[in-house]
Design a protein around this motif. Structure first.
Motif, mmCIF file in Angstrom:
data_model
loop_
_atom_site.group_PDB
_atom_site.id
_atom_site.type_symbol
_atom_site.label_atom_id
_atom_site.label_comp_id
_atom_site.label_asym_id
_atom_site.label_seq_id
_atom_site.Cartn_x
_atom_site.Cartn_y
_atom_site.Cartn_z
ATOM 1 N N ALA A 179 13.546 10.187 -1.486
ATOM 2 C CA ALA A 179 14.873 10.247 -2.105
ATOM 3 C C ALA A 179 14.942 9.182 -3.189
ATOM 4 N N PHE A 180 15.837 9.405 -4.159
ATOM 5 C CA PHE A 180 15.970 8.486 -5.287
ATOM 6 C C PHE A 180 17.446 8.270 -5.589
ATOM 7 N N ASP A 181 17.827 7.007 -5.770
ATOM 8 C CA ASP A 181 19.173 6.662 -6.189
ATOM 9 C C ASP A 181 19.143 6.479 -7.707
ATOM 10 N N PRO A 182 19.731 7.419 -8.486
ATOM 11 C CA PRO A 182 19.611 7.349 -9.941
ATOM 12 C C PRO A 182 20.403 6.217 -10.574
ATOM 13 N N VAL A 183 21.366 5.661 -9.856
ATOM 14 C CA VAL A 183 22.145 4.553 -10.401
ATOM 15 C C VAL A 183 21.489 3.221 -10.059
ATOM 16 N N GLN A 184 21.168 3.030 -8.805
ATOM 17 C CA GLN A 184 20.483 1.806 -8.392
ATOM 18 C C GLN A 184 19.014 1.797 -8.785
ATOM 19 N N LYS A 185 18.454 2.989 -9.067
ATOM 20 C CA LYS A 185 17.044 3.156 -9.435
ATOM 21 C C LYS A 185 16.126 2.624 -8.333
ATOM 22 N N ILE A 186 16.402 3.079 -7.115
ATOM 23 C CA ILE A 186 15.624 2.724 -5.926
ATOM 24 C C ILE A 186 15.017 4.000 -5.363
ATOM 25 N N LEU A 187 13.733 3.936 -5.003
ATOM 26 C CA LEU A 187 13.027 5.070 -4.412
ATOM 27 C C LEU A 187 12.785 4.789 -2.936
ATOM 28 N N ALA A 188 13.054 5.777 -2.097
ATOM 29 C CA ALA A 188 12.823 5.658 -0.649
ATOM 30 C C ALA A 188 11.832 6.725 -0.216
ATOM 31 N N ILE A 189 10.891 6.331 0.629
ATOM 32 C CA ILE A 189 9.886 7.251 1.158
ATOM 33 C C ILE A 189 9.847 7.092 2.680
ATOM 34 N N GLY A 190 9.974 8.221 3.387
ATOM 35 C CA GLY A 190 9.852 8.226 4.837
ATOM 36 C C GLY A 190 8.518 8.802 5.257
ATOM 37 N N THR A 191 8.024 8.418 6.427
ATOM 38 C CA THR A 191 6.702 8.833 6.878
ATOM 39 C C THR A 191 6.793 9.553 8.217
ATOM 40 N N GLN A 192 5.674 10.124 8.625
ATOM 41 C CA GLN A 192 5.609 10.850 9.884
ATOM 42 C C GLN A 192 5.662 9.934 11.098
ATOM 43 N N SER A 193 5.466 8.640 10.892
ATOM 44 C CA SER A 193 5.531 7.691 12.008
ATOM 45 C C SER A 193 6.873 6.979 12.080
ATOM 46 N N GLY A 194 7.867 7.444 11.309
ATOM 47 C CA GLY A 194 9.196 6.841 11.358
ATOM 48 C C GLY A 194 9.361 5.629 10.478
ATOM 49 N N ALA A 195 8.396 5.356 9.611
ATOM 50 C CA ALA A 195 8.512 4.211 8.707
ATOM 51 C C ALA A 195 9.358 4.581 7.498
ATOM 52 N N LEU A 196 9.971 3.578 6.922
ATOM 53 C CA LEU A 196 10.798 3.747 5.732
ATOM 54 C C LEU A 196 10.382 2.689 4.727
ATOM 55 N N ARG A 197 9.900 3.140 3.572
ATOM 56 C CA ARG A 197 9.480 2.228 2.501
ATOM 57 C C ARG A 197 10.434 2.388 1.324
ATOM 58 N N LEU A 198 10.930 1.270 0.814
ATOM 59 C CA LEU A 198 11.866 1.255 -0.307
ATOM 60 C C LEU A 198 11.227 0.522 -1.470
ATOM 61 N N PHE A 199 11.305 1.114 -2.660
ATOM 62 C CA PHE A 199 10.659 0.563 -3.844
ATOM 63 C C PHE A 199 11.685 0.401 -4.963
ATOM 64 N N GLY A 200 11.692 -0.766 -5.589
ATOM 65 C CA GLY A 200 12.461 -1.008 -6.792
ATOM 66 C C GLY A 200 11.525 -1.342 -7.929
ATOM 67 N N ARG A 201 11.871 -2.344 -8.695
ATOM 68 C CA ARG A 201 10.976 -2.770 -9.766
ATOM 69 C C ARG A 201 9.702 -3.370 -9.176
ATOM 70 N N ALA A 202 8.714 -3.608 -10.023
ATOM 71 C CA ALA A 202 7.449 -4.169 -9.547
ATOM 72 C C ALA A 202 7.706 -5.470 -8.797
ATOM 73 N N GLY A 208 0.809 -1.209 0.000
ATOM 74 C CA GLY A 208 0.000 0.000 0.000
ATOM 75 C C GLY A 208 0.842 1.259 0.000
ATOM 76 N N PHE A 209 0.139 2.371 -0.032
ATOM 77 C CA PHE A 209 0.812 3.668 -0.061
ATOM 78 C C PHE A 209 1.312 4.038 1.329
ATOM 79 N N PRO A 210 2.565 4.515 1.444
ATOM 80 C CA PRO A 210 3.079 4.892 2.775
ATOM 81 C C PRO A 210 2.195 5.953 3.422
ATOM 82 N N TYR A 211 1.718 5.648 4.611
ATOM 83 C CA TYR A 211 0.778 6.537 5.281
ATOM 84 C C TYR A 211 1.489 7.782 5.804
ATOM 85 N N GLN A 212 0.937 8.948 5.478
ATOM 86 C CA GLN A 212 1.467 10.256 5.879
ATOM 87 C C GLN A 212 2.942 10.396 5.500
#
Length: 1062
Positions: free
Chosen positions: A64-87, A55-59
């Motif tokens: 941040a994005f690593d243009p070489v590794q092509k990994i997206l990181a999203i942080g939330t207001q509750s201290g969670a860290l979600r990392l996304f690569g390929r599907a 699901g979508f990271p809440y709040q």
């Protein structure tokens, strides 16, 4: 792991001290027979752990994005860290403090990430392992962190603070440098005001020795790191939100709080080169545009640099293709649309029939939106895991707008298969002024409350918040329904207020079975259409009126789930219908059963007729253990069951129940613990917490005032004591702990089934437990779980001559012997207890008290690889499993203290040790309680880091480098190292070391795939170097030969000449 130390329940244990010794002897003999059942399920088969979060990271708060590794990181207001690569490559991490993540910085192509939190701590994450972990932490003690910047391929992190200072951290050792940029040195010495927090830090793209510092007040400083002084200062009278460099390093742009963008030349600090307000209205008289909303982020790029832009919204992630005309967005491959409409209920089905997922995907693929970018998703880093599960999994979510989504949840992934919109059956009011006065909820009248699905027959039944039930059948053909089949049911109860039950929780006494009756219904179904006008009784009260108006125009139904029958409860003498609390559908019998606080109804969805409509008291007959009082009518609108206190007759209009997405009750919609609905549920819903949850005295059935139908179970069983052959039956569970049985006479052939009515016979109570009944199931004589009866799927819209209707599948039970006539066992689980009852003798052979101080929210009878058992989730956060049939405790772990009602209404178990719950309004958390799955998790997880070479920076041209226009490097070690800058104050920040530094992180193994990839790259690099060396050697040999030949020719030419002739 914490476990109960509870011995096996003693043979012949009964809950009633009033039971006679003769009646207690039968369970004992039954237990001796059950001792012969070999239980293969043991405690070592269980282990509890989280698997994946979808699901979508809440709040969300940072990205941040690593243009070489092509990994997206999203942080939330509750201290969670979600990392996304390929599907299919996703990862969830959590900071222990739970503080908001204010900024993320990748160490580009290093497999590491720096996170800055609102509690003034920074952390270094190792992404080179399947489950990222923190290597180092640094906690600032005297200053608040406001901004961080990590230059490309640098080990020095700039940290800006609320005081306006900038500290520098070595990310390898996570220690502070003695080099500090103080705010009073950065701004004008004559300035008497503090510039505010640091909101931006960046180095000049063409000169690493120049640092651009933005302060909140509107001051920007170009700082020379070597000379330790400011080169230029730029002032503007509006607060700054972000700053961005032009790639040539001669200009930068600032975004401000009044919606303006200012562009500055670095050598002209007096005034901006340009001021624009892109989103504001431009006045014709040349005056300054009107202020508008702040521009929070600005980027200064040339047309050829970016190929896509990633936009993180409050509830969505959008990636726009900048290389195609019209700027289309990319189709998002992640399951981020769970919260498209708030989730109100969900169910989890593991080990589904293999053909179900392809069937749902084939009809769902036609629903996909068009107009997406034709390019591949640009966030494509990582690799899939190598492990998998041998069974398919489906998650079904019901939503506030009446939609239902089917998700393929196999192999720890999540992909939407098909979406069904149930609201199409009804007329939609165009505005609030056209809202019907008969609706019982203020918002979202189509919200889904309960789901009942048969995977084998693909029959779906849903109950909505407006007291309606819809039966769907799956078809691969498109049809147009001229008139929706409607059945209106009038459910009312005159005697249901319970004074005090007799013998609460005791085993039911012998029941005199009433004779077989036809259809003891209290009202006849209404013909369709009957909802076009509002019917009133003689005293002016609403009567026989449903809550929603049915669609009057033809309904075009695409391939997929199509409406078979719509059932609506109607108003009775000015009282709205009570919301439905339990629901079950059975394809083998062609029946659907639903119940609420007034009683239960059974509908034949094949013949479209109402078979049964009775109050709960009528099910007991003469054996009713409760003293009931006449039902008192309410003058106000009836609160929705499960949303408001059912006993509060004097509720103010503004306190009437609302939908699950409105106001303070937004996190609560439907609770599986049905008896909780009538004991102060409004208080819990508004507090969004179980901090004041009911005590055991409140949950005891002598405190309940109304008996609600809480669960159903269709099966072929021996429901009467005199029966020797299993017959179709309906088991009914109530909120006061009673399990009752109803025998059904279903015509055997398909022709008779469509012509003859289904017979019904009351069998009375079977057993009683403490707390409301949550789940019922059936075992055969060997202790094996009997599967539910079903009819395999067939195409309902095929011509009659081409239709091959399969025969229904029913479980087979071994014939009973004279020594032991019991050949079936009923498994019943309530909020407090679990019991196993021998059938048809109805003797309780096993009993277990699950909890004394709390109550069970969800219970399911589940099948594991090693056997069958009961899985329970309690309000105190404990997850427990019990063996069957002996009810031995196998697992008891304090996993998740219940903090909000969302978890209570969405937690569900499934087979093969799988479970899930809605951990936030936008995210589903999946867990496993299977040791086998836990052992295979590492192989199933994907790899985030893939070893690749870092690409070189683009060459700006020969002449730019020749005349000083190229990028100027900086040896930061000479400036920030301990030798040059000294040590920082120890009281400034506290270093919390992790298991290793950067070198240890680089050497950490990330699995077999990562090792092979690194070895392959090393071999490629070695081969490439050898090839280059060989080519260079050949060129040198050729050059030497050419030089030798040329020298020989010159020698021959000038051999005989004198020196003065040269």
């Amino acid at each position: 792991m914490k476990k109960f130390n509870i011995r096996k329940v003693l043979d012949g244990l009964t809950a009633a001290s009033s039971s006679s010794a003769a009646s207690a002897a039968s369970p004992q003999s039954g237990n001796r027979e059950n001792d012969m059942i070999q239980e293969t399920l043991q405690s070592e088969h269980f282990q509890l752990c989280k698997t994946v979060r979808h699901g979508f990271p809440y709040q969300p708060s940072s990205m941040a994005f690593d243009p070489v590794q092509k990994i997206l990181a999203i942080g939330t207001q509750s201290g969670a860290l979600r990392l996304f690569g390929r599907a299919g490559v996703e990862c969830y991490c959590q900071h222990e403090s739970g503080s908001a993540v204010i900024q993320l910085e990748f160490l580009v192509n290093e497999g590491a990430l720096v996170s800055a939190l609102a509690d003034d701590s920074i952390h270094l994450w190792n992404l080179r392992q399947k489950l990222p972990s923190i290597l180092h932490s640094l906690k600032f003690n005297r200053e608040r962190i406001t901004f961080c910047h990590l230059p490309f391929q640098s080990k020095w992190l700039y940290v800006g603070t609320e005081r306006g200072n900038i500290h520098i951290v070595n990310v390898e050792s996570f220690t502070l440098s003695g080099y500090v940029i103080m705010w009073n040195k950065a701004i004008e010495l004559s300035s008497k005001t503090h510039p505010g927090p640091v909101v931006h830090i960046s180095d000049n793209p063409m000169d690493e020795g120049k640092l651009l510092i933005g302060f909140e007040c509107g001051i920007v400083v170009l700082w020379d790191l070597k000379s330790k002084k400011a080169d230029y200062r730029y002032n503007y009278d509006e607060a700054i939100h972000s700053v961005a460099w032009h790639h040539e390093g001669k200009q930068f742009v600032c975004s401000h709080s009044d919606g303006t963008l200012t562009t500055w030349n670095i050598r002209a600090p007096a005034k901006p080169a340009q001021i624009i307000t892109p989103h504001g209205k431009q006045p014709k008289d040349g005056k300054k545009p009107e202020p508008c909303k702040p521009i929070l982020k600005v980027e200064y790029k040339t047309t050829r640099e970016p190929y896509a832009v990633v936009v993180l919204l409050e509830k969505d992630l959008v990636v726009t293709d900048l290389a195609q005309i019209g700027y289309p967005i990319f189709e998002n491959p992640y399951p981020l649309s769970i919260h498209e409409s708030p989730v109100t209920c969900c169910e989890y089905f593991a080990d589904c029939p293999a053909e179900v997922i392809p069937a749902l995907y084939s009809v769902g693929s036609r629903q996909k939106r068009q107009g997406f970018s034709k390019k591949e998703w640009p966030i494509s880093g990582g690799n899939w895991g190598q492990g998998t599960l041998s069974f398919s999994e489906i998650i079904i979510t019901g939503h506030a707008d009446g939609s239902i989504k089917f998700w393929d949840a196999s192999a720890l992934m999540l992909q939407v298969l098909y979406k069904l919109k149930t609201a199409k059956v009804f007329e939609k009011p165009r505005g609030k002024e056209e809202k019907s006065s008969t609706e019982i909820v203020d918002e979202d009248p189509f919200a889904i409350q309960i789901l009942s699905w048969c995977p084998e027959s693909r029959v779906l039944c849903v109950a909505g918040v407006s007291a309606h039930v819809i039966v769907y059948r799956f078809s691969k053909q498109e049809v147009t329904t001229e008139v929706v089949q409607l059945l209106e049911v009038r459910m009312q109860c005159e005697l249901n207020e319970v004074e005090s039950p007799e013998g609460g929780g005791e085993q039911a006494s012998a029941v005199s079975t009433p004779g077989t009756s036809s259809s003891p219904q209290t009202s006849l179904p209404q013909s369709h259409p009957s909802t076009s006008s509002s019917n009133n009784s003689s005293d002016g009260l609403r009567d026989n009126v449903p809550c929603l108006k049915v669609r009057s125009s033809p309904l075009k139904q695409s391939p997929g789930y199509q409406v078979e029958l719509l059932i609506q409860l109607v108003w009775v003498s000015g009282e709205p219908p009570q919301q439905i609390t339990s629901l079950a559908v059975n394809s083998a019998y062609g029946l659907v059963a639903f119940g609420n606080g007034n009683g239960l109804a059974v509908v034949d969805y094949l013949q479209k007729t109402l078979l049964l409509n009775v109050s709960t008291a009528e099910l007991y007959g003469s054996t009713d253990p409760h003293h009931r009082q006449p039902h008192s009518p309410r003058k106000t609108r009836q609160p929705s069951a499960g949303l408001c206190d059912g006993n509060d007759a004097s509720a103010a209009p503004e306190e009437r129940c609302k939908s699950p997405t409105s106001g303070k009750d937004s996190l609560f919609f439907f609770l599986l613990s049905f008896s909780l609905k009538f004991t102060g549920i409004t208080k819990y819903a508004r507090d969004n917490s179980f901090s004041r949850s009911r005590s055991s005295s409140v949950t005891s059935i002598d405190r309940e005032s109304r008996e609600v139908i809480s669960s159903f179970y269709f099966c072929d069983s021996l429901s009467k004591k005199s029966e020797t052959v299993a017959v179709p039956s309906l088991w009914v569970g109530t909120s006061l702990g009673s399990m009752l049985a109803i025998a059904l006479t279903v015509p055997s052939t398909p022709e008779q089934r469509m012509q003859q009515p289904v017979g019904i016979s009351f069998c009375g109570p079977v057993v009683r437990l403490k707390g409301g009944i949550l789940r019922m199931a059936q075992l055969d004589a060997s202790g094996t779980l009997l599967p539910h009866v079903y009819e395999s799927w067939f195409e309902p819209n095929a011509p009659e001559e081409e239709r091959e209707r399969p025969r229904r599948r029913r479980p087979t039970s071994p014939p009973s012997s004279q020594e032991n006539p019991d050949c079936q066992y009923a498994v019943v689980c309530s909020e407090k207890q679990a019991k196993v009852v021998a059938m048809p003798s109805q003797n309780c052979v096993y009993e277990h008290n699950i909890t004394e101080t709390s109550f069970v929210l969800r219970a399911d009878v589940v099948t594991m690889t090693a056997g069958v058992g009961i899985a329970c989730f309690c309000a105190n956060g404990h997850i427990m499993t019990l063996s069957l049939p002996s009810l031995r405790p196998l697992l008891d772990m304090n996993y998740l203290p219940l903090t909000d009602m969302r978890i209570a209404r969405t937690f569900c178990f499934s087979n093969q040790g799988q479970a899930l719950y809605l951990t936030s309004p936008t995210e589903i958390q999946r867990i496993t309680y299977s040791q086998e799955t836990c052992d295979n998790l590492q192989e199933m997880f994907g790899e985030l880091f893939t070893p690749v070479e870092t690409p070189e920076a683009p060459n700006r041209g020969f002449f730019k480098g020749l005349f000083g226009g190229g990028a100027q490097s900086l040896d930061r070690e000479d400036l920030f190292g301990e030798v040059a800058a000294g040590k920082a104050s120890r009281s400034l920040a506290q270093h919390i070391p992790g298991p290793g530094g950067m070198e240890g992180m680089k050497g950490a193994a990330s699995g077999v795939v990562g090792e092979l990839a690194r070895a392959r790259i090393a071999l490629d690099e070695r081969g490439q170097k050898l090839s280059e060396l060989e080519e260079r050697t050949a060129a040198m040999m050729g050059s030497a030969d050419s030089f030798s030949k040329h020298a020989h020719d010159i020698m021959l030419k000038y051999k005989d000449k004198k020196w003065y002739q040269l």
